[in-house]
Motif scaffolding. Structure first.
Motif, PDB file in Angstrom:
ATOM      1  N   UNK A 267       0.834  -1.191   0.000  1.00  0.00           N
ATOM      2  CA  UNK A 267       0.000   0.000   0.000  1.00  0.00           C
ATOM      3  C   UNK A 267       0.871   1.244   0.000  1.00  0.00           C
ATOM      4  N   UNK A 268       0.522   2.194  -0.854  1.00  0.00           N
ATOM      5  CA  UNK A 268       1.227   3.466  -0.938  1.00  0.00           C
ATOM      6  C   UNK A 268       0.343   4.538  -0.322  1.00  0.00           C
ATOM      7  N   UNK A 269       0.793   5.132   0.773  1.00  0.00           N
ATOM      8  CA  UNK A 269       0.009   6.142   1.474  1.00  0.00           C
ATOM      9  C   UNK A 269      -0.154   7.396   0.610  1.00  0.00           C
ATOM     10  N   UNK A 270      -1.215   8.142   0.889  1.00  0.00           N
ATOM     11  CA  UNK A 270      -1.481   9.386   0.181  1.00  0.00           C
ATOM     12  C   UNK A 270      -0.366  10.391   0.460  1.00  0.00           C
TER      13      UNK A 270
ATOM     14  N   UNK B  60       1.820  -6.288  -6.537  1.00  0.00           N
ATOM     15  CA  UNK B  60       0.866  -5.260  -6.903  1.00  0.00           C
ATOM     16  C   UNK B  60       0.933  -4.117  -5.914  1.00  0.00           C
ATOM     17  N   UNK B  61       0.407  -2.966  -6.319  1.00  0.00           N
ATOM     18  CA  UNK B  61       0.436  -1.758  -5.494  1.00  0.00           C
ATOM     19  C   UNK B  61      -0.982  -1.220  -5.325  1.00  0.00           C
ATOM     20  N   UNK B  62      -1.295  -0.843  -4.098  1.00  0.00           N
ATOM     21  CA  UNK B  62      -2.574  -0.227  -3.780  1.00  0.00           C
ATOM     22  C   UNK B  62      -2.327   1.236  -3.437  1.00  0.00           C
ATOM     23  N   UNK B  63      -2.895   2.149  -4.228  1.00  0.00           N
ATOM     24  CA  UNK B  63      -2.668   3.577  -4.071  1.00  0.00           C
ATOM     25  C   UNK B  63      -3.780   4.198  -3.244  1.00  0.00           C
ATOM     26  N   UNK B  64      -3.406   4.916  -2.196  1.00  0.00           N
ATOM     27  CA  UNK B  64      -4.376   5.696  -1.445  1.00  0.00           C
ATOM     28  C   UNK B  64      -4.546   7.042  -2.149  1.00  0.00           C
TER      29      UNK B  64
ATOM     30  N   UNK C 225      -9.869   5.103  -2.653  1.00  0.00           N
ATOM     31  CA  UNK C 225     -10.168   6.521  -2.429  1.00  0.00           C
ATOM     32  C   UNK C 225     -10.744   6.783  -1.050  1.00  0.00           C
ATOM     33  N   UNK C 226     -11.057   5.744  -0.283  1.00  0.00           N
ATOM     34  CA  UNK C 226     -11.584   5.917   1.076  1.00  0.00           C
ATOM     35  C   UNK C 226     -12.725   6.936   1.132  1.00  0.00           C
ATOM     36  N   UNK C 227     -13.674   6.805   0.193  1.00  0.00           N
ATOM     37  CA  UNK C 227     -14.865   7.665   0.132  1.00  0.00           C
ATOM     38  C   UNK C 227     -14.531   9.116  -0.209  1.00  0.00           C
ATOM     39  N   UNK C 228     -13.349   9.359  -0.776  1.00  0.00           N
ATOM     40  CA  UNK C 228     -12.882  10.729  -0.937  1.00  0.00           C
ATOM     41  C   UNK C 228     -13.366  11.468  -2.159  1.00  0.00           C
ATOM     42  N   UNK C 229     -14.076  10.801  -3.081  1.00  0.00           N
ATOM     43  CA  UNK C 229     -14.497  11.458  -4.313  1.00  0.00           C
ATOM     44  C   UNK C 229     -16.003  11.664  -4.356  1.00  0.00           C
ATOM     45  N   UNK C 230     -16.415  12.540  -5.242  1.00  0.00           N
ATOM     46  CA  UNK C 230     -17.818  12.661  -5.630  1.00  0.00           C
ATOM     47  C   UNK C 230     -18.048  11.780  -6.857  1.00  0.00           C
ATOM     48  N   UNK C 231     -19.315  11.628  -7.255  1.00  0.00           N
ATOM     49  CA  UNK C 231     -19.611  10.871  -8.474  1.00  0.00           C
ATOM     50  C   UNK C 231     -18.941  11.525  -9.677  1.00  0.00           C
ATOM     51  N   UNK C 232     -18.938  12.851  -9.711  1.00  0.00           N
ATOM     52  CA  UNK C 232     -18.307  13.561 -10.824  1.00  0.00           C
ATOM     53  C   UNK C 232     -16.798  13.303 -10.860  1.00  0.00           C
ATOM     54  N   UNK C 233     -16.155  13.343  -9.710  1.00  0.00           N
ATOM     55  CA  UNK C 233     -14.719  13.081  -9.668  1.00  0.00           C
ATOM     56  C   UNK C 233     -14.400  11.650 -10.096  1.00  0.00           C
TER      57      UNK C 233
ATOM     58  N   UNK D 174     -14.909   4.401  -3.912  1.00  0.00           N
ATOM     59  CA  UNK D 174     -14.603   5.719  -4.482  1.00  0.00           C
ATOM     60  C   UNK D 174     -15.416   6.858  -3.881  1.00  0.00           C
ATOM     61  N   UNK D 175     -16.667   6.590  -3.471  1.00  0.00           N
ATOM     62  CA  UNK D 175     -17.549   7.655  -2.981  1.00  0.00           C
ATOM     63  C   UNK D 175     -18.174   7.233  -1.655  1.00  0.00           C
ATOM     64  N   UNK D 176     -18.678   8.189  -0.868  1.00  0.00           N
ATOM     65  CA  UNK D 176     -19.383   7.834   0.366  1.00  0.00           C
ATOM     66  C   UNK D 176     -20.632   7.016   0.077  1.00  0.00           C
TER      67      UNK D 176
END
Length: 331
Positions: free
Chosen positions: A128-131, A149-153, A181-189, A208-210
């Motif tokens: 895992x690669x931290x943000x 494999x790599x998991x990107x935050x 994305x840990x719920x960090x995006x909107x649908x548009x993003x 990807x989204x909440x």
């Protein structure tokens, strides 16, 4: 049989370096350990009631200690799950009961559960690669050149997530990549990110989204498979996720224990969901039960190498492969 005793301990496991996701930067793991003793045998389990809130963690400890004895003194994980609602602290009790059962019977837990596992089995794990900045994430990807494999935050509000993905892909051209994305995006993003992720051969995008926004996932082209994490708790979550997600991330704290996690994986398989196994970066004791689900998962996100301290013996991770726990640790 002597009278069973239940004990608790709150611990902080320090990290080797800060670990950032979209909603928090971690410097340690705050956990609750539960021990159940009877007839000279001890069973242990560990959970993370909250990512960083000690008030919540101490409340969970109080909940364990105030339980009526009838809820756990039967020493039967299945009876426990029938009595107690799902919670992170039920996970600690559930795993302690399975550990106790293995130790009292002198058998390994996978034999008790009739799982097709052997003591020398090991499983490939992602790094895992931290943000962070695109440059530092790319540097970390180069350091993890041997990982399968790599998991990107991702999920930052600074608008640089595309640059982060592109930097990591440039640094690791042959690696399998996933995004969390840990719920960090909107649908548009997410909609904007999907073609970029597909162009860079991203295997899946996790949460990807909440949960409040995920109804909008059904309107998006499925350019990259989507994986539910925070939205998938136990078997009751699956009907709502059908048509929105292709995968689920199973974590013991969310399911409330190994008992429900195994049942969730079987149900998810039957419904056509692929599964991945994660553990919020917990200690070896917290992650040991999760290794039992690894054979049925397409992605294993386990390993305690981020910790500055750990239980001993710890889970063995060599060349990005994690082994099953030694009996002295768990199960």
């Amino acid at each position: 049989m002597t009278v069973p005793i239940i004990k608790t301990e709150i611990r902080r496991w320090p990290l080797k370096r800060p670990f950032a996701i979209s909603r928090h930067v971690f410097t340690d793991n705050l956990v609750l350990e539960v021990t159940i003793e009877v007839d000279g045998f001890k069973g242990r389990g560990e959970c993370e009631p909250h990512e960083f809130d000690e008030v919540v963690t101490r409340s969970a400890e109080a909940s364990v200690l105030s339980l009526e004895r009838a809820a756990w003194s039967h020493l039967d994980p299945h009876a426990l799950n029938a009595i107690l609602p799902r919670s992170a602290w039920r996970n600690a009790i559930d795993c302690a009961l399975w550990d106790l059962k293995a130790k009292r019977e002198g058998r390994r837990i996978w034999d008790i559960l009739d799982l097709d596992l052997a003591v020398d089995d090991s499983f490939a794990v992602f790094e895992t690669i931290a943000l962070d900045t695109p440059e530092r994430m790319a540097d970390f990807a180069r350091q993890a050149a041997n990982a399968p494999g790599l998991k990107l935050k991702l999920g930052s509000a600074d608008g640089l997530d595309c640059e982060r993905l592109e930097a990591v892909r440039s640094a690791a051209p042959g690696h399998e990549l996933t995004i969390d994305a840990n719920e960090g995006w909107s649908i548009r993003q997410l909609s904007d990110m999907l073609p970029v992720a597909r162009r860079h051969d991203v295997t899946c995008i996790e949460q990807p989204v909440p949960a409040a926004l995920e109804g909008g996932l059904s309107s998006l082209p499925r350019l990259v498979p989507l994986c539910a994490d925070e939205s998938c708790l136990d078997r009751s979550s699956l009907p709502r996720l059908t048509g929105l997600y292709d995968m689920i991330n199973i974590k013991l704290d969310k399911t409330g224990g190994l008992t429900e996690a195994l049942a969730l994986q079987r149900k998810a398989d039957a419904l056509g969901f692929k599964t991945m196994i994660g553990c919020n970066g917990g200690s070896s004791l917290a992650q040991a039960p999760a290794t039992l689900l690894a054979p049925g998962a397409v992605l294993v996100d386990l390993g305690s190498h981020w910790l500055g301290e750990d239980h001993q013996p710890s889970l063995e991770t060599t060349d990005y492969r994690i082994g099953l726990p030694k009996a002295e640790l768990w199960g």
